[in-house]
Enzyme design. Structure first.
Site, PDB file in Angstrom:
ATOM      1  CG  ASP A 296      -2.067   0.919   1.140  1.00 22.86           C
ATOM      2  OD1 ASP A 296      -2.278   1.486   0.050  1.00 22.86           O
ATOM      3  OD2 ASP A 296      -2.776   1.094   2.139  1.00 22.86           O
TER       4      ASP A 296
ATOM      5  CG  HIS B  12       0.291   1.843  -9.296  1.00 26.81           C
ATOM      6  ND1 HIS B  12       0.036   1.490  -7.995  1.00 26.81           N
ATOM      7  CD2 HIS B  12      -0.803   2.533  -9.710  1.00 26.81           C
ATOM      8  CE1 HIS B  12      -1.163   1.943  -7.639  1.00 26.81           C
ATOM      9  NE2 HIS B  12      -1.679   2.595  -8.660  1.00 26.81           N
TER      10      HIS B  12
ATOM     11  CG  LEU C  11       9.847 -16.835  -3.205  1.00 25.40           C
ATOM     12  CD1 LEU C  11       9.805 -16.791  -1.679  1.00 25.40           C
ATOM     13  CD2 LEU C  11      10.131 -15.428  -3.724  1.00 25.40           C
TER      14      LEU C  11
HETATM   15  C1  FPP Z   1      -1.925   0.186  -3.298  1.00 22.85           C
HETATM   16  O1  FPP Z   1      -1.414   1.501  -3.308  1.00 22.85           O
HETATM   17  C2  FPP Z   1      -1.350  -0.551  -4.379  1.00 22.85           C
HETATM   18  C3  FPP Z   1      -2.054  -1.102  -5.395  1.00 22.85           C
HETATM   19  C4  FPP Z   1      -3.505  -0.995  -5.543  1.00 22.85           C
HETATM   20  C5  FPP Z   1      -1.380  -1.807  -6.473  1.00 22.85           C
HETATM   21  C6  FPP Z   1      -0.171  -2.586  -6.075  1.00 22.85           C
HETATM   22  C7  FPP Z   1       0.615  -2.731  -7.284  1.00 22.85           C
HETATM   23  C8  FPP Z   1       1.943  -2.716  -7.342  1.00 22.85           C
HETATM   24  C9  FPP Z   1       2.859  -2.704  -6.204  1.00 22.85           C
HETATM   25  C10 FPP Z   1       2.587  -2.686  -8.644  1.00 22.85           C
HETATM   26  C11 FPP Z   1       2.022  -3.638  -9.557  1.00 22.85           C
HETATM   27  C12 FPP Z   1       2.556  -4.977  -9.303  1.00 22.85           C
HETATM   28  C13 FPP Z   1       2.234  -5.925 -10.148  1.00 22.85           C
HETATM   29  C14 FPP Z   1       2.808  -7.273  -9.981  1.00 22.85           C
HETATM   30  C15 FPP Z   1       1.334  -5.607 -11.247  1.00 22.85           C
HETATM   31  P1  FPP Z   1      -2.436   2.682  -3.518  1.00 22.85           P
HETATM   32  O2  FPP Z   1      -2.502   3.006  -4.971  1.00 22.85           O
HETATM   33  O3  FPP Z   1      -3.751   2.356  -2.913  1.00 22.85           O
HETATM   34  O4  FPP Z   1      -1.717   3.819  -2.746  1.00 22.85           O
HETATM   35  P2  FPP Z   1      -2.403   5.005  -1.947  1.00 22.85           P
HETATM   36  O5  FPP Z   1      -3.163   4.392  -0.811  1.00 22.85           O
HETATM   37  O6  FPP Z   1      -1.247   5.811  -1.507  1.00 22.85           O
HETATM   38  O7  FPP Z   1      -3.301   5.727  -2.911  1.00 22.85           O
END
Ligand code: FPP
Length: 242
Positions: free
Chosen positions: A17, A34, A128
């Site tokens: 997150d 991301h 892994l």
């Molecule tokens: C949450 O941060 C993250 C996500 C919804 C996406 C997680 C994705 C990745 C780490 C990259 C993609 C990885 C793959 C394997 C495709 P948020 O966007 O909710 O952050 P915020 O709470 O700060 O808005």
């Protein structure tokens, strides 16, 4: 300092997150966060493999993430397919097996093809296992398992339901990490989290580095897991612990 091998969790799950906030702080579009999140995941995979973790399960796209702006959703799809085409050969050399968990039939054919290809290319790797939860939700997982069992007329028990969950996880997570200071499960691994240790990091996911991982591992090593029984160090005082 890294904990001793016997204190390392076999299975770690992560809610990655804070990508959006990481980008906003830099006046960048959310998708840049991301992209940086993928880099953070990449180094976490290598670090976990080096520390003897056998299963890493990450929440990359939730059933609810479709409600985000269309360009962010399509951006996440593109990041996934690009990351796969770029990283699969190196992941495979490190012995990483990729498994995707979630409602795949709702993804585009292009994405589905990329997932299947990455799984096929890494199927024999044993260092892994990386479960990438994509279009996944814990409630979805329980409902799809129950529906599959009802369709086959199977008896529902805790064991039989566990076996029908979308990921044959092989084990439930020993440790669940969530970054960015939020303290929620957000529909991640609801069934499997029953006895997981929870660890919350204040760092935004793109900033989560090897030092932060080792801090989480050290915290885990200091926990006493009792699974509803009386703990070894507390048995003398007749504590019935939960
Ligand atoms: C949450 O941060 C993250 C996500 C919804 C996406 C997680 C994705 C990745 C780490 C990259 C993609 C990885 C793959 C394997 C495709 P948020 O966007 O909710 O952050 P915020 O709470 O700060 O808005």
């Amino acid at each position: 300092m890294a904990p001793t091998p016997e204190a390392v969790p076999r299975h770690i799950a992560i809610v990655m997150d804070g990508n959006g906030r990481w980008a906003s702080k830099r006046f960048l579009p959310r998708i840049a966060g991301h992209r940086q999140g993928v880099e953070s995941l990449r180094r976490t995979v290598t670090a976990c493999a080096k520390r003897g973790v056998k299963v890493l399960t990450v929440f990359a796209f939730s059933s609810e993430n479709w409600k985000r702006p269309a360009d962010e959703v399509s951006g996440l799809m593109d990041i996934l397919t690009l990351a796969l085409s770029r990283e699969v050969p190196a992941l495979s050399r490190e012995g990483v097996r990729l498994v995707f968990v979630g409602a795949r039939n709702e993804l585009s054919e292009r994405v589905q093809k990329g997932l299947a290809e990455a799984e096929r290319a890494t199927a024999n790797n044993t260092v892994l296992r990386l479960n990438v939860c994509f279009n996944y939700g814990g409630r979805w997982d329980i409902v799809q398992a129950v529906n599959a069992m009802l369709a086959r007329g199977e008896v529902l028990t805790q064991d039989s339901l566990s076996l029908n969950l979308a990921a044959p996880f092989g084990s439930e997570p020993d440790l669940i990490i969530r970054t960015s200071g939020e303290m929620r499960l957000s529909n991640f691994l609801l069934w499997q989290a029953a006895y997981s240790e929870l660890y919350f990091s204040e760092l935004l996911w793109p900033d989560f580095d090897v030092v932060a991982l080792d801090a989480a591992l050290a915290a885990y090593a200091s926990r006493e897991r009792r699974f509803g029984m009386v703990g070894a160090t507390r048995a003398d005082s007749n504590n019935t612990a939960v």
